[in-house]
Scaffold this motif. Structure first.
Motif, PDB file in Angstrom:
ATOM      1  N   GLY A   1      -9.858   1.256  13.401  1.00 48.21           N
ATOM      2  CA  GLY A   1      -9.106   1.160  12.195  1.00 48.21           C
ATOM      3  C   GLY A   1     -10.042   0.922  11.154  1.00 48.21           C
ATOM      4  N   ASN A   2     -10.941  -0.063  11.342  1.00 50.04           N
ATOM      5  CA  ASN A   2     -11.665  -0.693  10.390  1.00 50.04           C
ATOM      6  C   ASN A   2     -12.855   0.517   9.992  1.00 50.04           C
ATOM      7  OD1 ASN A   2     -14.603  -2.554  10.043  1.00 50.04           O
ATOM      8  ND2 ASN A   2     -12.864  -3.354   9.075  1.00 50.04           N
TER       9      ASN A   2
ATOM     10  N   LEU B   1      -1.227   2.023   5.587  1.00 53.72           N
ATOM     11  CA  LEU B   1      -2.429   1.261   5.865  1.00 53.72           C
ATOM     12  C   LEU B   1      -2.876  -0.020   5.786  1.00 53.72           C
ATOM     13  CD1 LEU B   1      -4.794   4.390   4.841  1.00 53.72           C
ATOM     14  CD2 LEU B   1      -4.309   4.092   7.206  1.00 53.72           C
TER      15      LEU B   1
ATOM     16  N   PHE C   1      -4.546  10.940   8.928  1.00 52.89           N
ATOM     17  CA  PHE C   1      -5.596  10.230   9.520  1.00 52.89           C
ATOM     18  C   PHE C   1      -4.542   9.231  10.455  1.00 52.89           C
ATOM     19  CE2 PHE C   1      -6.598   5.627   9.631  1.00 52.89           C
ATOM     20  CZ  PHE C   1      -7.882   5.740  10.220  1.00 52.89           C
TER      21      PHE C   1
ATOM     22  N   MET D   1     -12.979   6.856   5.446  1.00 60.29           N
ATOM     23  CA  MET D   1     -12.387   7.353   4.336  1.00 60.29           C
ATOM     24  C   MET D   1     -12.496   6.908   2.985  1.00 60.29           C
ATOM     25  SD  MET D   1      -8.569   8.528   5.987  1.00 60.29           S
ATOM     26  CE  MET D   1      -8.218   6.892   6.343  1.00 60.29           C
ATOM     27  N   SER D   2     -12.707   5.477   2.887  1.00 60.77           N
ATOM     28  CA  SER D   2     -13.020   5.086   1.565  1.00 60.77           C
ATOM     29  C   SER D   2     -14.540   5.510   0.762  1.00 60.77           C
ATOM     30  CB  SER D   2     -12.926   3.560   1.588  1.00 60.77           C
ATOM     31  OG  SER D   2     -13.533   2.799   0.572  1.00 60.77           O
TER      32      SER D   2
ATOM     33  N   THR E   1     -11.109   3.734   8.361  1.00 58.40           N
ATOM     34  CA  THR E   1     -10.582   3.578   6.834  1.00 58.40           C
ATOM     35  C   THR E   1     -11.617   3.274   6.255  1.00 58.40           C
ATOM     36  OG1 THR E   1     -10.238   1.025   7.358  1.00 58.40           O
ATOM     37  CG2 THR E   1      -8.424   2.673   7.459  1.00 58.40           C
ATOM     38  N   GLN E   2     -12.615   2.671   6.524  1.00 63.42           N
ATOM     39  CA  GLN E   2     -14.020   2.402   5.615  1.00 63.42           C
ATOM     40  C   GLN E   2     -14.720   3.830   5.322  1.00 63.42           C
ATOM     41  OE1 GLN E   2     -16.422  -0.854   5.544  1.00 63.42           O
ATOM     42  NE2 GLN E   2     -15.155  -2.076   6.851  1.00 63.42           N
TER      43      GLN E   2
ATOM     44  N   TYR F   1       0.607   6.590   2.580  1.00 69.80           N
ATOM     45  CA  TYR F   1      -0.413   5.649   2.893  1.00 69.80           C
ATOM     46  C   TYR F   1      -0.008   4.298   3.607  1.00 69.80           C
ATOM     47  CZ  TYR F   1      -2.990   8.592  -0.273  1.00 69.80           C
ATOM     48  OH  TYR F   1      -3.612   9.803  -1.215  1.00 69.80           O
TER      49      TYR F   1
ATOM     50  N   CYS G   1      -2.153   7.608   7.800  1.00 66.93           N
ATOM     51  CA  CYS G   1      -1.689   8.069   6.434  1.00 66.93           C
ATOM     52  C   CYS G   1      -1.885   9.602   6.292  1.00 66.93           C
ATOM     53  CB  CYS G   1      -2.983   7.599   5.432  1.00 66.93           C
ATOM     54  SG  CYS G   1      -4.340   8.424   5.162  1.00 66.93           S
TER      55      CYS G   1
ATOM     56  N   ASN H   1       0.765  -1.150   0.011  1.00 70.14           N
ATOM     57  CA  ASN H   1      -0.086   0.019  -0.044  1.00 70.14           C
ATOM     58  C   ASN H   1       0.735   1.481  -0.128  1.00 70.14           C
ATOM     59  OD1 ASN H   1      -2.267  -1.372  -0.118  1.00 70.14           O
ATOM     60  ND2 ASN H   1      -2.699  -1.500   2.032  1.00 70.14           N
TER      61      ASN H   1
ATOM     62  N   SER I   1      -5.391   5.668  12.879  1.00 68.10           N
ATOM     63  CA  SER I   1      -6.080   4.601  13.450  1.00 68.10           C
ATOM     64  C   SER I   1      -5.152   4.564  14.912  1.00 68.10           C
ATOM     65  CB  SER I   1      -6.071   3.390  12.765  1.00 68.10           C
ATOM     66  OG  SER I   1      -6.314   2.333  13.421  1.00 68.10           O
TER      67      SER I   1
END
Lengths: 488, 488
Positions: free
Chosen positions: B171-172, B153, B191, B178-179, B175-176, B151, B144, B40, B193
């Protein structure tokens, strides 16, 4: 202002399963609603006869056009009048003389605009009563019946057939929700945009859908009820065997005012209406989109008979959010049985949560995710929420690792296929467990892009854990209402 | 259990803008987190040096691998330790000896699993304090910084650069979100986590982001605060010039329990924390996804300085729903000025609503929709909601009419282009009116498919009127808090 109700027996077959349809006011200028409705009916695949009426043309869009409705041989079930409000009276008289059964009046400009509009409405009612024409609208976007392939609507949408009947006092909101529903695999039995309801009202459609065998769940978007007493009586009879889900708009001063200038409705006291809904066992959606969320669950899942909810999550954060919201809406997240903990100990990493929610701690071993679901499903919960395990199109992301990782294309393909297969297995398993266990299981996939279209049809998937919690609480509420009524 | 805080000055440049990065525990087996994080970072386009550490290999994925961190020349800013919790101590000692500044510990298996895990944490703290290593995590998905193209992550996501700083104890979830944010055109500055926060805590990151010039809005997902007093002090200083938006999880018994087994955090009394948030002027998101909704508005819009909201809607139903929700969240939907009504009379059909909300009654004349927005924007409202006017990809639907309508392909293309252009004009106009008028305007488009990707970056668009109302109310709340503080 209460208008005369029809005093003859209503016939909804001409409304929802018309044997033939005519549209008055179709012009060769395509950017007009009459033409668009005609096109939507044709494109939708309506198998019966469609006639156009326009005195100036013999054919429009290749379809025969008649000078007047009276020139069409035989009785017409359903006529769409796509003319301005001030120009419909002659046409309505002609419809009456021709024996037309039901008339959809598209135009706005009636009671929602004030006194002048109300006078026009009274005139329409007079003609309709005189000839026994059932009026849908005015100020409506039309009707559809996907089982009949009849899409007599203003917007170009084709909801899929299903078991949800939908009465909406807003055409825009109703048709857009159906369009969203289509993307989520939600199917409809019947839809009507009831508009200003000068004759056929929400209460009437409700009574019809209550006994319609194709309809298992009824949705209503209501701004105001013309006959609250009838609504209560009708709804009371329906809710013990079919859920009625209502979104009521016009709860506040600004909302009521807007509702009045939208469909001429009087919103009524929100407190009184809410207590009536409660008395009738009606389930209330708290946002407009929750209508769809609830429809999906009630349409596809067995009842939630108890409060005990199990949570399976790929990531811990979502599990916490979900547990919180389940508690906040009055459900429970009870501890796991010892047997379940022992079984999970055998397959999950030593640092798994050892409790409900089951946190899969991001394990990449997807076979064990599947086994965990089975264990949870056997552990005595009344319902289950599965979070984040559908990776869906996310596996496509693996492809981008090829630029860095030195693995052969074919190995990568095997990996991707494996991810794809596990998703499919999850969907199949959830479906099977729901069917066998007779308990609702809902999945949460944050991004709709995570989930393939076909999966959305097979199981119930939401994009937020909060939604899953809300929906389960209302399913439980419905079941409790039903039990209470049965005991009486 | 309160652990020792670091007693030296923290240095966040090694965390968020590392000059070099090493990953310990990258194996040639790609389906392990160490390898995935390395990939990544490379794919993300990190411009500085990346080192891998694995004693068994000289090169992994074409990148040089060192036997130990001590074999790498120079001081390493940021090291990712991707080893199981029980195997990190030697490695941490080596990091200390090599002068590593900051360490991300990926593994779970610490305080969230109980006594054994807490002992491991204490050991980590001891080593870190000894060598002055800043610890991120453990139980984290990484860091990130999109402006830095860094990144680091676990999930393969690449949020776009922007002005939102985000601290997430999950974290989950972080990051989700952000996605999802990426799809909505929401950009991030930094960002982290933060995981179990055994050393660097939400309070510390918050202090840093408070003075970070790239960060204009701060988001926090919080399960528990280790140092509530510091949070309050820090937040109080930040909120008058930067909004802090928090989603607090672990509000209920089940949620707190889940939070504890997720990140080992003690959720604390929700009532006390909520009152602390209020005191600090922190804005609370009521659902997890509302974090994004709020971030979008605060990141892109001028402040909402008053309660008066104007509504422009293509369809009446959505206008009613929106008016209701605005009132329910404490805002106002005041009448239109007489001048505005007169101006609108000139361009809208005679049966338009003549009030706020302005109901465009489905008019297909899109130029007049644009003019109506201008009139509303000039009418003295503090903010505006625009509903349903972005037709977006819906114009593609026109193509399906070709099978029935006898219009030449080129005419249809002109029509489609016209629809497309009007959308573009709407977006441009909204952007311009926001910039000139210094007032927030939010659009609502029910289906994300209605809106082209690029438009989402330019203006603020939600998928529900309820969301628009909620967000505006919290913008108003933030502005009021700010005024109060300024007066003190």
């Amino acid at each position: 202002m209460v208008l005369n109700l029809v005093n003859w027996k209503l016939d909804f077959s001409s409304v929802f399963t018309p044997k033939n349809v005519a549209i008055i006011g179709v012009s060769p200028n395509f950017m007009k609603w009459g033409a668009i409705i005609a096109a939507n009916i044709v494109i939708g695949g309506y198998k019966e006869k469609l006639f156009l009426v326009n005195p100036k043309h013999k054919r429009i869009y290749g379809i025969r056009s008649f000078p007047s409705i009276k020139d069409i041989r035989g009785i017409i079930d359903l006529v769409y009048v796509a003319l301005p409000s001030t120009k419909i009276f002659n046409v309505l008289e002609e419809c009456g003389e021709a024996g037309v059964k039901s008339c959809v009046i598209i135009a706005g400009g009636f009671s929602e605009i004030g006194h002048d509009g109300r006078d026009l409405e009274k005139e329409v009612i007079k003609i309709a009563n005189n000839y026994k024409i059932q009026i849908i609208g005015p100020n409506t976007m039309g009707i559809c019946n996907p089982h009949h392939k009849f899409y007599g609507l203003m917007p170009p949408i084709n909801p899929i057939p299903g078991n949800i009947g939908f009465i909406s006092q807003s055409g825009n909101l109703g048709t857009q929700l159906m369009s969203l529903g289509e993307m989520q695999g939600i199917g409809f039995s019947k839809f009507v945009s009831s508009g200003n309801e000068i004759m056929l009202r929400t209460e009437d459609y409700l009574e019809y859908l209550g006994q319609d065998p194709d309809t298992k769940v009824i949705l209503c978007y209501i701004e105001g009820l013309r006959d609250g007493k009838k609504f209560l009586e009708v709804a009371k009879k329906i809710t013990p065997h079919k859920p009625i889900i209502v979104y009521k708009a016009g709860k506040t001063a600004a909302g009521s005012k807007a509702a009045h200038s939208h469909t001429g409705s009087i919103a009524g006291s929100w407190v009184i209406i809410q207590s009536m809904f409660k008395q009738a066992g009606v389930i209330e959606a708290s946002t407009s989109l929750e209508l769809l969320d609830l429809a999906k669950a009630f349409s596809k899942l067995p009842p939630l008979k108890g409060k005990r909810i199990g949570i399976l999550s790929w990531g811990g954060g979502w599990a916490v959010v979900c547990a919180d919201h389940l508690m906040q809406v009055g459900l429970e997240v009870p501890p796991l049985s010892e047997v379940a903990i022992e079984d999970l100990n055998k397959i999950l990493p030593p640092y798994w949560s050892k409790s409900n929610p089951i946190d899969l701690v991001g394990t990449l071993d997807r076979r064990n995710q599947l086994k965990s679901l089975k264990i949870l499903s056997d552990s005595g919960m009344d319902g289950i929420v599965v979070l984040g395990v559908l990776t869906g199109l996310a596996f496509e992301n693996l492809k981008k690792y090829q630029q860095i990782v030195n693995i052969p294309e074919e190995d990568l393909q095997v990996l991707i296929k494996e991810f794809e297969k596990t998703d499919m297995r999850f969907v199949k398993n959830i479906k099977k467990l729901v069917d066998i266990g007779k308990k609702p299981i809902v999945a949460v996939a944050l991004s709709s892009e995570e989930v393939q279209e076909e999966y959305k049809k097979q199981i119930v998937i939401y994009s937020q854990p909060e939604t899953a919690a809300n929906v389960l609480s209302k399913m439980y509420q419905y079941y409790q209402n039903k039990l209470k009524k049965e005991k009486k």
